[in-house]
Design an enzyme around this catalytic site. Structure first.
Site, PDB file in Angstrom:
ATOM      1  N   TYR A  56       0.825  -1.219   0.000  1.00  0.00           N
ATOM      2  CA  TYR A  56       0.000   0.000   0.000  1.00  0.00           C
ATOM      3  C   TYR A  56       0.855   1.263   0.000  1.00  0.00           C
ATOM      4  CZ  TYR A  56      -4.121  -2.850   0.223  1.00  0.00           C
ATOM      5  OH  TYR A  56      -5.104  -3.753  -0.120  1.00  0.00           O
ATOM      6  N   HIS A 109     -14.832   1.843  -0.406  1.00  0.00           N
ATOM      7  CA  HIS A 109     -13.741   0.908  -0.091  1.00  0.00           C
ATOM      8  C   HIS A 109     -12.561   1.594   0.598  1.00  0.00           C
ATOM      9  CE1 HIS A 109     -15.116  -2.107  -3.444  1.00  0.00           C
ATOM     10  NE2 HIS A 109     -15.878  -2.146  -2.384  1.00  0.00           N
ATOM     11  N   CYS A 136       0.888   7.379  15.861  1.00  0.00           N
ATOM     12  CA  CYS A 136      -0.405   7.994  15.550  1.00  0.00           C
ATOM     13  C   CYS A 136      -0.379   9.445  16.009  1.00  0.00           C
ATOM     14  CB  CYS A 136      -1.521   7.249  16.262  1.00  0.00           C
ATOM     15  SG  CYS A 136      -3.089   8.120  16.259  1.00  0.00           S
ATOM     16  N   CYS A 139      -3.009   9.589  19.324  1.00  0.00           N
ATOM     17  CA  CYS A 139      -2.728   8.891  20.594  1.00  0.00           C
ATOM     18  C   CYS A 139      -1.252   8.606  20.796  1.00  0.00           C
ATOM     19  CB  CYS A 139      -3.539   7.600  20.663  1.00  0.00           C
ATOM     20  SG  CYS A 139      -2.965   6.320  19.542  1.00  0.00           S
ATOM     21  N   THR A 177     -16.184  -0.648 -14.089  1.00  0.00           N
ATOM     22  CA  THR A 177     -16.111  -1.703 -13.087  1.00  0.00           C
ATOM     23  C   THR A 177     -16.519  -3.045 -13.694  1.00  0.00           C
ATOM     24  OG1 THR A 177     -16.754  -2.385 -10.847  1.00  0.00           O
ATOM     25  CG2 THR A 177     -18.432  -1.233 -12.158  1.00  0.00           C
ATOM     26  N   ALA A 220     -13.218   5.195 -20.957  1.00  0.00           N
ATOM     27  CA  ALA A 220     -13.976   6.144 -20.122  1.00  0.00           C
ATOM     28  C   ALA A 220     -13.773   7.589 -20.580  1.00  0.00           C
ATOM     29  CB  ALA A 220     -13.547   5.996 -18.662  1.00  0.00           C
TER      30      ALA A 220
HETATM   31  N1  APR Z   1     -12.294   2.845 -19.625  1.00  0.00           N
HETATM   32  C1  APR Z   1     -13.422   2.221 -19.172  1.00  0.00           C
HETATM   33  N2  APR Z   1     -13.416   0.999 -18.554  1.00  0.00           N
HETATM   34  C2  APR Z   1     -12.217   0.402 -18.413  1.00  0.00           C
HETATM   35  C3  APR Z   1     -11.005   0.986 -18.883  1.00  0.00           C
HETATM   36  C4  APR Z   1     -11.087   2.267 -19.513  1.00  0.00           C
HETATM   37  N3  APR Z   1     -10.005   2.880 -19.979  1.00  0.00           N
HETATM   38  N4  APR Z   1      -9.967   0.123 -18.616  1.00  0.00           N
HETATM   39  C5  APR Z   1     -10.530  -0.963 -18.012  1.00  0.00           C
HETATM   40  N5  APR Z   1     -11.877  -0.795 -17.902  1.00  0.00           N
HETATM   41  C6  APR Z   1     -12.861  -1.709 -17.305  1.00  0.00           C
HETATM   42  C7  APR Z   1     -12.514  -3.184 -17.499  1.00  0.00           C
HETATM   43  O1  APR Z   1     -13.106  -3.654 -18.684  1.00  0.00           O
HETATM   44  C8  APR Z   1     -13.146  -3.820 -16.257  1.00  0.00           C
HETATM   45  O2  APR Z   1     -14.502  -4.175 -16.528  1.00  0.00           O
HETATM   46  O3  APR Z   1     -12.821  -1.490 -15.914  1.00  0.00           O
HETATM   47  C9  APR Z   1     -13.108  -2.695 -15.218  1.00  0.00           C
HETATM   48  C10 APR Z   1     -12.077  -2.876 -14.114  1.00  0.00           C
HETATM   49  O4  APR Z   1     -12.418  -4.017 -13.390  1.00  0.00           O
HETATM   50  P1  APR Z   1     -11.554  -4.463 -12.097  1.00  0.00           P
HETATM   51  O5  APR Z   1     -10.128  -4.434 -12.419  1.00  0.00           O
HETATM   52  O6  APR Z   1     -12.173  -5.736 -11.628  1.00  0.00           O
HETATM   53  O7  APR Z   1     -11.801  -3.291 -11.041  1.00  0.00           O
HETATM   54  P2  APR Z   1     -13.099  -2.984 -10.149  1.00  0.00           P
HETATM   55  O8  APR Z   1     -14.351  -3.438 -10.827  1.00  0.00           O
HETATM   56  O9  APR Z   1     -13.031  -1.570  -9.748  1.00  0.00           O
HETATM   57  O10 APR Z   1     -12.828  -3.926  -8.857  1.00  0.00           O
HETATM   58  C11 APR Z   1     -13.775  -3.912  -7.823  1.00  0.00           C
HETATM   59  O11 APR Z   1     -12.355  -5.286  -6.471  1.00  0.00           O
HETATM   60  O12 APR Z   1     -10.176  -5.728  -6.054  1.00  0.00           O
HETATM   61  C12 APR Z   1     -11.308  -5.187  -5.510  1.00  0.00           C
HETATM   62  O13 APR Z   1     -11.636  -3.519  -3.862  1.00  0.00           O
HETATM   63  C13 APR Z   1     -11.138  -3.723  -5.151  1.00  0.00           C
HETATM   64  O14 APR Z   1     -12.596  -1.847  -5.621  1.00  0.00           O
HETATM   65  C14 APR Z   1     -12.042  -3.019  -6.165  1.00  0.00           C
HETATM   66  C15 APR Z   1     -13.080  -4.073  -6.476  1.00  0.00           C
END
Ligand code: APR
Length: 237
Positions: A56, A109, A136, A139, A177, A220
Protein backbone atom coordinates in the site's frame (compact mmCIF):
# COMPACT_ATOMS: atom_id res chain seq x y z
CA UNK A 1 -33.44 10.08 -21.05
CA UNK A 2 -36.23 12.32 -19.83
CA UNK A 3 -37.59 12.72 -16.29
CA UNK A 4 -34.20 12.02 -14.75
CA UNK A 5 -33.75 13.95 -11.51
CA UNK A 6 -31.78 11.81 -9.05
CA UNK A 7 -28.68 9.97 -10.26
CA UNK A 8 -26.38 7.44 -8.59
CA UNK A 9 -23.04 6.77 -10.32
CA UNK A 10 -20.82 3.82 -9.37
CA UNK A 11 -17.19 4.02 -10.48
CA UNK A 12 -14.42 1.43 -10.47
CA UNK A 13 -10.77 1.04 -11.40
CA UNK A 14 -11.52 1.43 -15.11
CA UNK A 15 -12.18 5.18 -14.71
CA UNK A 16 -8.63 5.69 -13.41
CA UNK A 17 -6.92 3.34 -15.89
CA UNK A 18 -6.19 6.09 -18.42
CA UNK A 19 -4.57 8.14 -15.65
CA UNK A 20 -2.01 5.33 -15.34
CA UNK A 21 -3.36 3.42 -12.32
CA UNK A 22 -3.49 -0.35 -12.78
CA UNK A 23 -6.90 -1.98 -12.66
CA UNK A 24 -7.28 -5.21 -10.66
CA UNK A 25 -8.44 -7.89 -13.08
CA UNK A 26 -7.23 -6.84 -16.53
CA UNK A 27 -4.25 -8.62 -18.13
CA UNK A 28 -1.19 -7.69 -16.06
CA UNK A 29 -3.49 -6.06 -13.49
CA UNK A 30 -2.79 -5.84 -9.75
CA UNK A 31 -4.30 -9.23 -8.91
CA UNK A 32 -1.97 -10.86 -11.45
CA UNK A 33 1.02 -9.16 -9.88
CA UNK A 34 -0.01 -9.89 -6.26
CA UNK A 35 -2.16 -12.57 -4.59
CA UNK A 36 -5.23 -11.05 -2.93
CA UNK A 37 -4.66 -13.44 0.01
CA UNK A 38 -1.18 -11.94 0.53
CA UNK A 39 -2.02 -8.23 0.49
CA UNK A 40 -5.75 -7.47 0.75
CA UNK A 41 -7.20 -9.36 3.74
CA UNK A 42 -7.03 -8.78 7.52
CA UNK A 43 -5.48 -12.24 7.79
CA UNK A 44 -2.67 -11.22 5.41
CA UNK A 45 -2.01 -8.11 7.54
CA UNK A 46 -1.83 -10.23 10.70
CA UNK A 47 0.43 -12.77 9.00
CA UNK A 48 2.88 -10.45 7.19
CA UNK A 49 2.26 -6.75 7.94
CA UNK A 50 5.49 -5.68 6.18
CA UNK A 51 4.37 -7.19 2.87
CA UNK A 52 0.95 -5.51 3.14
CA UNK A 53 2.29 -2.11 4.26
CA UNK A 54 4.91 -2.12 1.48
CA UNK A 55 2.20 -2.93 -1.10
CA UNK A 56 0.00 0.00 0.00
CA UNK A 57 2.96 2.37 0.45
CA UNK A 58 3.81 1.65 -3.20
CA UNK A 59 0.22 2.31 -4.31
CA UNK A 60 -0.12 5.45 -2.14
CA UNK A 61 3.02 6.87 -3.76
CA UNK A 62 1.77 5.92 -7.24
CA UNK A 63 -1.53 7.80 -7.05
CA UNK A 64 0.37 10.97 -6.14
CA UNK A 65 2.28 10.73 -9.45
CA UNK A 66 -0.83 10.75 -11.67
CA UNK A 67 -3.59 13.25 -12.50
CA UNK A 68 -7.35 13.02 -13.13
CA UNK A 69 -8.44 12.34 -16.73
CA UNK A 70 -11.30 13.59 -18.92
CA UNK A 71 -13.74 11.09 -17.34
CA UNK A 72 -13.05 12.36 -13.80
CA UNK A 73 -13.31 15.95 -15.09
CA UNK A 74 -16.65 15.23 -16.77
CA UNK A 75 -18.17 13.82 -13.57
CA UNK A 76 -16.91 16.86 -11.64
CA UNK A 77 -18.57 19.06 -14.25
CA UNK A 78 -21.83 17.11 -13.84
CA UNK A 79 -21.54 17.42 -10.05
CA UNK A 80 -21.14 21.21 -10.33
CA UNK A 81 -24.03 21.72 -12.78
CA UNK A 82 -26.63 19.02 -12.10
CA UNK A 83 -29.71 20.51 -10.37
CA UNK A 84 -31.11 17.17 -9.23
CA UNK A 85 -29.77 14.64 -6.74
CA UNK A 86 -26.38 13.11 -7.49
CA UNK A 87 -24.16 10.69 -5.60
CA UNK A 88 -20.87 9.36 -6.98
CA UNK A 89 -20.12 6.08 -5.18
CA UNK A 90 -16.54 5.06 -5.92
CA UNK A 91 -14.92 1.72 -5.24
CA UNK A 92 -11.61 3.43 -5.98
CA UNK A 93 -9.22 4.33 -3.21
CA UNK A 94 -7.39 7.02 -5.22
CA UNK A 95 -8.24 10.72 -4.87
CA UNK A 96 -8.69 11.52 -8.57
CA UNK A 97 -12.42 12.30 -8.28
CA UNK A 98 -11.70 14.85 -5.54
CA UNK A 99 -8.78 16.35 -7.45
CA UNK A 100 -11.06 16.78 -10.47
CA UNK A 101 -13.45 18.70 -8.21
CA UNK A 102 -16.21 16.20 -7.44
CA UNK A 103 -17.98 16.92 -4.13
CA UNK A 104 -21.06 14.67 -3.97
CA UNK A 105 -18.74 11.67 -3.58
CA UNK A 106 -18.49 8.62 -1.32
CA UNK A 107 -15.58 6.15 -1.00
CA UNK A 108 -17.11 2.77 -0.17
CA UNK A 109 -13.74 0.91 -0.09
CA UNK A 110 -11.71 3.50 1.81
CA UNK A 111 -8.90 5.83 0.71
CA UNK A 112 -5.16 5.44 0.14
CA UNK A 113 -4.51 8.89 1.56
CA UNK A 114 -5.94 7.93 4.96
CA UNK A 115 -4.18 6.00 7.72
CA UNK A 116 -6.29 4.32 10.40
CA UNK A 117 -5.00 3.92 13.96
CA UNK A 118 -6.19 0.62 15.43
CA UNK A 119 -5.33 1.84 18.91
CA UNK A 120 -7.51 4.99 19.08
CA UNK A 121 -9.65 4.35 15.93
CA UNK A 122 -8.76 7.78 14.49
CA UNK A 123 -8.17 8.26 10.76
CA UNK A 124 -5.52 10.69 9.49
CA UNK A 125 -4.75 12.17 6.05
CA UNK A 126 -1.55 10.39 5.11
CA UNK A 127 0.57 10.71 1.97
CA UNK A 128 3.75 9.20 3.39
CA UNK A 129 4.65 5.60 4.23
CA UNK A 130 3.46 3.24 6.99
CA UNK A 131 6.19 0.58 6.67
CA UNK A 132 8.34 2.53 9.17
CA UNK A 133 5.51 2.16 11.74
CA UNK A 134 5.00 5.88 12.50
CA UNK A 135 3.28 7.07 15.68
CA UNK A 136 -0.41 7.99 15.55
CA UNK A 137 -0.74 11.83 15.54
CA UNK A 138 -3.66 11.56 18.01
CA UNK A 139 -2.73 8.89 20.59
CA UNK A 140 1.00 8.65 19.89
CA UNK A 141 0.96 4.85 19.69
CA UNK A 142 3.52 3.47 17.23
CA UNK A 143 2.98 0.56 14.86
CA UNK A 144 -0.81 0.51 15.09
CA UNK A 145 -1.66 2.39 11.92
CA UNK A 146 -2.96 0.48 8.90
CA UNK A 147 -4.09 1.60 5.41
CA UNK A 148 -7.72 2.80 5.53
CA UNK A 149 -8.72 0.31 2.84
CA UNK A 150 -11.69 -2.09 3.02
CA UNK A 151 -10.10 -5.50 2.61
CA UNK A 152 -11.81 -8.67 1.41
CA UNK A 153 -14.00 -9.99 4.22
CA UNK A 154 -14.51 -6.49 5.69
CA UNK A 155 -17.71 -4.41 5.49
CA UNK A 156 -17.68 -1.54 2.94
CA UNK A 157 -18.35 1.97 4.25
CA UNK A 158 -21.59 3.99 4.29
CA UNK A 159 -23.79 1.26 2.83
CA UNK A 160 -26.99 2.77 4.30
CA UNK A 161 -26.38 6.05 2.45
CA UNK A 162 -25.78 4.14 -0.79
CA UNK A 163 -29.01 2.11 -0.55
CA UNK A 164 -31.01 5.22 0.42
CA UNK A 165 -29.68 7.02 -2.68
CA UNK A 166 -30.41 3.98 -4.88
CA UNK A 167 -33.97 3.85 -3.58
CA UNK A 168 -34.47 7.52 -4.48
CA UNK A 169 -32.73 7.34 -7.87
CA UNK A 170 -34.20 7.66 -11.34
CA UNK A 171 -30.96 6.59 -13.02
CA UNK A 172 -28.09 4.29 -11.98
CA UNK A 173 -24.88 4.50 -14.02
CA UNK A 174 -21.92 2.10 -13.65
CA UNK A 175 -18.53 3.26 -14.99
CA UNK A 176 -15.28 1.25 -15.30
CA UNK A 177 -16.11 -1.70 -13.09
CA UNK A 178 -16.07 -5.44 -13.85
CA UNK A 179 -19.03 -6.34 -11.63
CA UNK A 180 -16.86 -8.99 -9.98
CA UNK A 181 -17.06 -7.79 -6.38
CA UNK A 182 -20.10 -7.56 -4.10
CA UNK A 183 -21.89 -5.66 -2.66
CA UNK A 184 -21.12 -3.09 -5.44
CA UNK A 185 -21.81 -5.65 -8.18
CA UNK A 186 -25.35 -6.05 -6.79
CA UNK A 187 -26.32 -2.35 -7.04
CA UNK A 188 -27.63 -2.72 -10.60
CA UNK A 189 -30.11 -5.39 -9.55
CA UNK A 190 -31.13 -3.38 -6.48
CA UNK A 191 -31.76 -0.43 -8.80
CA UNK A 192 -33.73 -2.49 -11.31
CA UNK A 193 -35.95 -3.87 -8.57
CA UNK A 194 -36.75 -0.25 -7.65
CA UNK A 195 -37.69 0.50 -11.28
CA UNK A 196 -34.59 2.67 -11.72
CA UNK A 197 -33.19 3.07 -15.25
CA UNK A 198 -29.68 1.56 -15.58
CA UNK A 199 -26.71 2.40 -17.86
CA UNK A 200 -23.27 0.80 -18.15
CA UNK A 201 -20.27 2.80 -19.45
CA UNK A 202 -17.30 0.42 -19.66
CA UNK A 203 -14.44 -0.55 -21.94
CA UNK A 204 -16.13 -3.95 -22.53
CA UNK A 205 -19.22 -5.75 -21.23
CA UNK A 206 -18.87 -6.35 -17.47
CA UNK A 207 -19.90 -9.54 -15.68
CA UNK A 208 -23.27 -7.89 -14.90
CA UNK A 209 -23.76 -6.28 -18.31
CA UNK A 210 -27.00 -8.19 -18.99
CA UNK A 211 -28.68 -6.45 -16.05
CA UNK A 212 -28.37 -3.00 -17.62
CA UNK A 213 -31.08 -1.36 -19.76
CA UNK A 214 -28.36 0.25 -21.88
CA UNK A 215 -24.61 -0.16 -22.32
CA UNK A 216 -22.04 1.98 -24.12
CA UNK A 217 -18.60 0.45 -24.50
CA UNK A 218 -15.33 2.30 -25.00
CA UNK A 219 -12.59 4.09 -23.02
CA UNK A 220 -13.98 6.14 -20.12
CA UNK A 221 -12.29 9.33 -21.41
CA UNK A 222 -14.47 9.03 -24.53
CA UNK A 223 -17.83 7.66 -23.36
CA UNK A 224 -18.16 9.55 -20.06
CA UNK A 225 -17.71 13.16 -21.33
CA UNK A 226 -20.12 12.39 -24.22
CA UNK A 227 -22.78 11.10 -21.83
CA UNK A 228 -22.33 14.03 -19.38
CA UNK A 229 -22.47 16.68 -22.10
CA UNK A 230 -25.68 15.20 -23.54
CA UNK A 231 -27.28 15.11 -20.07
CA UNK A 232 -26.35 18.72 -19.30
CA UNK A 233 -27.58 19.87 -22.73
CA UNK A 234 -30.90 18.18 -21.97
CA UNK A 235 -31.07 19.86 -18.55
CA UNK A 236 -30.56 23.28 -20.11
CA UNK A 237 -33.34 22.35 -22.59
N1 APR B 1 -12.29 2.85 -19.62
C1 APR B 1 -13.42 2.22 -19.17
N2 APR B 1 -13.42 1.00 -18.55
C2 APR B 1 -12.22 0.40 -18.41
C3 APR B 1 -11.01 0.99 -18.88
C4 APR B 1 -11.09 2.27 -19.51
N3 APR B 1 -10.00 2.88 -19.98
N4 APR B 1 -9.97 0.12 -18.62
C5 APR B 1 -10.53 -0.96 -18.01
N5 APR B 1 -11.88 -0.80 -17.90
C6 APR B 1 -12.86 -1.71 -17.31
C7 APR B 1 -12.51 -3.18 -17.50
O1 APR B 1 -13.11 -3.65 -18.68
C8 APR B 1 -13.15 -3.82 -16.26
O2 APR B 1 -14.50 -4.18 -16.53
O3 APR B 1 -12.82 -1.49 -15.91
C9 APR B 1 -13.11 -2.70 -15.22
C10 APR B 1 -12.08 -2.88 -14.11
O4 APR B 1 -12.42 -4.02 -13.39
P1 APR B 1 -11.55 -4.46 -12.10
O5 APR B 1 -10.13 -4.43 -12.42
O6 APR B 1 -12.17 -5.74 -11.63
O7 APR B 1 -11.80 -3.29 -11.04
P2 APR B 1 -13.10 -2.98 -10.15
O8 APR B 1 -14.35 -3.44 -10.83
O9 APR B 1 -13.03 -1.57 -9.75
O10 APR B 1 -12.83 -3.93 -8.86
C11 APR B 1 -13.77 -3.91 -7.82
O11 APR B 1 -12.35 -5.29 -6.47
O12 APR B 1 -10.18 -5.73 -6.05
C12 APR B 1 -11.31 -5.19 -5.51
O13 APR B 1 -11.64 -3.52 -3.86
C13 APR B 1 -11.14 -3.72 -5.15
O14 APR B 1 -12.60 -1.85 -5.62
C14 APR B 1 -12.04 -3.02 -6.16
C15 APR B 1 -13.08 -4.07 -6.48
Amino acid sequence: MTNIRNIVILTGAGISAESGIDTFRSAGGLWEQHRVEDVATPEAFARDPELVLRFYDMRRARIQEVVPNAAHDALARLDASWHGGLLIVTQNVDDLHERAGAKRLLHMHGEHLNAWCLSCDERHRWNGTLIDRPACPTCGTSGQMRPDIVWFGEMPYRMNEIYTALNRADLFVSIGTSGAVYPAAGFVREAREQGVRTLELNLEPSQGSHWFDEARHGPATEVVPGWVDALLRQQSG
